[in-house]
Design an enzyme around this catalytic site. Structure first.
Site, PDB file in Angstrom:
ATOM      1  N   LYS A 498     -24.001 -29.861  38.966  1.00  0.00           N
ATOM      2  CA  LYS A 498     -23.866 -28.535  38.244  1.00  0.00           C
ATOM      3  C   LYS A 498     -22.530 -28.201  38.375  1.00  0.00           C
ATOM      4  CE  LYS A 498     -25.499 -26.080  42.431  1.00  0.00           C
ATOM      5  NZ  LYS A 498     -26.241 -24.973  43.012  1.00  0.00           N
ATOM      6  N   ARG A 596     -35.019 -16.342  47.010  1.00  0.00           N
ATOM      7  CA  ARG A 596     -34.151 -16.270  46.019  1.00  0.00           C
ATOM      8  C   ARG A 596     -35.044 -16.569  44.734  1.00  0.00           C
ATOM      9  NH1 ARG A 596     -28.818 -20.041  46.188  1.00  0.00           N
ATOM     10  NH2 ARG A 596     -30.492 -21.644  45.816  1.00  0.00           N
ATOM     11  N   TYR A 724       5.913  -9.911  42.289  1.00  0.00           N
ATOM     12  CA  TYR A 724       5.491  -8.686  41.696  1.00  0.00           C
ATOM     13  C   TYR A 724       5.241  -7.473  43.022  1.00  0.00           C
ATOM     14  CZ  TYR A 724       4.243 -10.392  37.169  1.00  0.00           C
ATOM     15  OH  TYR A 724       4.153 -10.791  35.946  1.00  0.00           O
ATOM     16  N   MET A 773      -0.241 -15.223  37.694  1.00  0.00           N
ATOM     17  CA  MET A 773      -1.372 -15.791  36.918  1.00  0.00           C
ATOM     18  C   MET A 773      -0.692 -17.249  36.838  1.00  0.00           C
ATOM     19  SD  MET A 773      -2.438 -15.042  32.752  1.00  0.00           S
ATOM     20  CE  MET A 773      -3.144 -13.313  33.280  1.00  0.00           C
TER      21      MET A 773
END
Length: 832
Positions: A498, A596, A724, A773
């Protein structure tokens, strides 16, 4: 060899048709059938898979000769000949031993922890002009690989070079009977493949069984335990032999047959001086790493033993070429898969590469190949055979690059279905590259180093930025075997793929798992399963979080839903009945304490009453999820879960009138609770090299590595700030490298706050400032000779992913699944 001779060698019982064919090819995988009319299919039976299940597939492809250990249903295969034996692997080994006994030529047998394949291939490079050599393809050194290698011996060969590897006691004895080396090389002893042995001494003694009948043994005395074991072996085990074992040792520390006097490294080369038979000798090799030096000296010892002239040895060692130990599978532009292989440009390695090409399940396939240099074969015969191989493999487009291929292009004319193009050199092809369209296909790129095929690779591969995640599929298979060895025979494996195999790539990982014989795959959502089906994956696939709106698509694509409450069950039954399916496999999830998803014990009466009326489905398995299998503090709770699971399964089975598969254990459960393996286990993060229990970490290999490059280096004075919000404070003059990775690539911004670092030139480079980023900055002040463009390791063998997770205050799952899809994946299949 005639089939009747094979039957005699294997002491097999013949049944079925009496077609005494001439067998030229042996296969153990029905997907690898290439010459069916001359092929013997060996049905290998293991605890995980049964080759007899694929006899029909091989028969459909034209195979008519089978070596089996089960009684065949002859009526279903009227034209087939069956040779039945007790154990097919043993029979295959007997056959190879019979072949070996027919040749009285020198044979070199190589074993050790590391370097076997390198030594074999370098000996081939050094000796191919003197001998016609048969050798193991790639690293065929296993109980099946060795007999398949020795099977290739023929009357033209004057030297054999075979490697042998073992994973548990008792295996080398059978390999020795097959190889029967006259000369042995024991490369070294280390921690590789330690599992399966009590200690390193037992492993050495087991490997030494390869040399029970050898005349000569070459090894390094500087491995103390190895030297001690070999001395004892020669004095005891070999004492009763007709010929004593001649030991040719080498050492940098003490007296030896080849005493190394000096090793000097300079400008990418290493000069080695030694003393052999009271004379000084020296060689130079184009490598500086310690492993290459050791492997080269092992080869040098053999050359000295064989009395090769010193000048010839020196010339050959100076020209040793790197051995590409892996195939790299990369994503290309326009939905292409690029297989980059530089492993020995000869027909044997080509066949291995073509196997990988055709396992990609792409409808179109292109082979780009350079001239095959220094094969020792007449070029007419070589390229005639190449043309036949391409035809038998069904390759539709071939691009040949080099003067020889261009000169013999007419040899490919007989293959009318082949689109063929020839160019004198790589530069000529690159000038015409725009004339070719590569899309929706797999491309094999295989060229000798002098042809610089990396220039072609750059044009074919996706132009994504310079951050790359490599995924070692061979390491993944090794991890799978680590867990399989802990299971009882017959226990099945369900593997979690998955979230694109935890970020490692969906169908690429699934395809290797399918080839490795796992029983089930599991995905989270139906779309993931559909993508695997479209990629050609045929294994049963369970969907863990199916949307009720996707039930019809799941049935269409043969995906099996997890049903966890009455709502999901009744919706699925309504869809299945509407479509008209019968006995469709589904999986019932029980809640035993995770709370769950899943049916509670109080739901069982309603569940069984409803199932009793349903003919459209069949319960393939019943399972639950352990909440804290990795934490021994919760052992009592885990045992409570297991007890409840068994009780609920018993009620379900009684109501159904049959017993579905039961599975409870995840990765940690497999390790900590063998008593709860039941019928099947679910392997997740452990496959990718991480064991949260901590008990298997020394046996598992991390399969993925994330790497980037340095974009720029700057000198920054004390008092300046970096990044930053001016968060990076510089307290003294520093060298700062900007690297091409940021949080958009999946590099957690949380690492900005801690003591995280990356690895550059095998040294830690601390992060400084805030991760942006697309970029971040690291301090390289204390790392010498760093340049722009140098490689940066974000995680890998030198920096485990668990460490990043600890720094970020999270778990490895989150790091792995968070790697952005804009990061290019490179898939590696090692040949060693």
């Amino acid at each position: 060899m005639l089939l009747s001779s094979i039957a005699s060698a294997c002491r097999a019982e013949w049944s079925g048709a009496r077609n005494d064919i001439s067998v030229q090819v042996i296969v153990t995988d029905s997907r690898a059938v290439r010459e069916p009319e001359n092929c013997l299919f060996v049905a290998v039976k293991t605890a995980r898979s049964n080759g007899h299940d694929y006899i029909a597939a091989a028969y459909q492809q034209g195979v008519r000769a089978f070596l089996v250990s089960e009684h065949p249903d002859i009526s279903g295969f009227p034209e087939a000949s069956f040779l039945r034996v007790t154990a097919t692997v043993t029979a295959l080994q007997q056959l190879a031993a019979s072949v070996r006994s027919g040749f009285d030529i020198p044979v070199i047998g190589i074993t050790g922890s590391n370097g076997k394949t390198i030594v074999k291939e370098w000996l081939y490079q050094l000796l191919k002009d003197r001998f016609s050599i048969v050798r193991s393809p790639g690293s065929y050194n296993s109980q099946i690989g060795v007999p398949l290698s020795v099977w290739k011996m023929n009357d033209q060969h004057t030297l054999g070079i075979f490697e042998a590897g073992i994973s548990e006691p008792g295996e080398m004895e059978s390999l020795e009977r097959i190889i029967r080396p006259t000369v042995g090389i024991f490369t070294n002893i280390g921690e590789a493949h330690n599992q399966g042995f009590l200690n390193s001494r037992q492993k050495i003694n087991e490997k030494l069984q390869l040399f029970r009948h050898a005349e000569v043994l070459i090894y390094c005395k500087d491995y103390y335990e190895l030297n001690e074991a070999i001395q004892l072996f020669s004095q005891t085990v070999r004492k009763s032999s007709d010929k004593p074992l001649q030991l040719i040792s080498w050492s940098q520390k003490t007296e030896a047959a080849l005493q190394i006097l000096s090793i000097r490294k300079e400008q990418g080369r290493t000069e080695i001086e030694g003393l052999f038979q009271d004379r000084k000798v020296s060689v130079q090799i184009p490598f500086v790493d310690a492993a290459s030096v050791e492997n080269a000296i092992n080869c040098w010892c053999y050359m000295l033993y064989a009395a090769i002239p010193d000048e010839e040895i020196a010339d050959g060692m100076a020209l040793l070429k790197p051995i590409a130990m892996r195939l790299e599978i990369r994503q290309g532009d326009n939905n292409t898969i690029v297989i980059n292989d530089a492993y020995n440009s000869d027909l044997t390695s080509l066949q291995i590469a073509l196997d990988t090409l055709q396992q990609q399940n792409m409808t179109a396939q292109t082979v780009i190949l350079s001239d095959m240099l220094q094969t020792g074969r007449a070029e007419v015969a070589l390229y005639s055979e190449l043309s036949e191989i391409l035809q038998k493999r069904g390759i539709r487009r071939f691009i040949g690059i080099g003067n020889a291929l261009t000169h013999y292009s007419h040899l490919f004319d007989a293959n009318k279905d082949l689109q063929k193009y020839f160019f004198r050199d790589t530069a000529d092809f690159l000038r015409h590259f725009k004339d070719f369209v590569f899309e929706n296909e797999a491309v094999l790129l295989k060229g000798s180093r002098s042809f610089a095929f990396e220039k072609i690779s750059l044009l074919l591969e996706q132009r994504i930025h310079q951050t790359v995640m490599t995924v070692n599929l061979s390491a993944m298979v090794q991890n799978l075997q680590v867990f399989r060895r802990r299971l009882k025979p017959g226990t099945r494996t369900m593997v979690m793929v998955k979230a694109s195999s935890y970020g490692s790539g969906g169908h690429e990982v699934a395809r290797v798992l399918e080839q490795s014989g796992v029983d089930y795959l599991t995905v989270a959502y139906a779309d993931e399963g559909v993508a695997l089906r479209k990629a050609g994956i045929e294994l049963p696939i369970m969907v863990m979080s199916p949307s009720i709106d996707a039930f019809d698509r799941m049935i269409l694509w043969r995906l099996e839903p997890e049903l966890f409450n009455m709502r999901s069950l009744t919706h699925f039954v309504a869809v299945a009945e509407n479509i008209g399916v019968k006995d469709y496999p589904v999986h019932i999830k029980l809640d035993t304490g995770m709370h769950r998803l899943g049916f509670m014990e109080s739901d069982l009466d309603e569940l069984t009453a409803y199932l009793d009326k349903c003919s459209c489905l069949r319960i393939a398995s019943v399972f639950s999820h352990l909440a804290a299998a990795d934490d021994q503090a919760h052992r009592a709770f885990t045992q409570q879960q297991a007890g409840l699971f068994q009780r609920m399964c018993g009620k379900l089975s009684d109501a159904l009138g049959y017993r579905p598969l039961m599975h409870l254990c995840n990765t940690a459960g497999i390790v900590q609770y063998p008593e709860y393996h039941f019928d099947m286990v679910r392997l997740g993060l452990g496959l990718y090299g991480i064991d949260s229990s901590g008990s298997l970490n020394n046996q598992l290999r991390q399969i993925s590595a994330l790497k980037t490059v340095i974009a720029q280096i700057k000198e920054v004075d004390a008092g300046e700030t970096i990044g930053y919000s001016r968060k990076g404070k510089v307290d003294r003059h520093k060298r700062i490298a900007t690297i091409c990775i940021g949080y958009a690539d999946g590099y957690p911004r949380a690492l900005s706050r801690g003591n995280a670092y990356v690895m550059i030139s095998n040294k830690p480079a601390p992060l400084i400032g805030i991760i942006a980023m697309d970029m971040c900055m690291v301090d390289i002040t204390d790392i010498d000779q760093v340049q722009e463009g140098d490689e940066v390791i974000i995680f890998g063998d030198a920096l485990p992913i668990q460490q990043l997770a600890d720094w970020a205050g999270t778990i490895p799952y989150e790091i792995m699944t968070g790697i952005s899809q804009r990061v290019k994946r490179v898939y590696i299949n090692e040949t060693q």
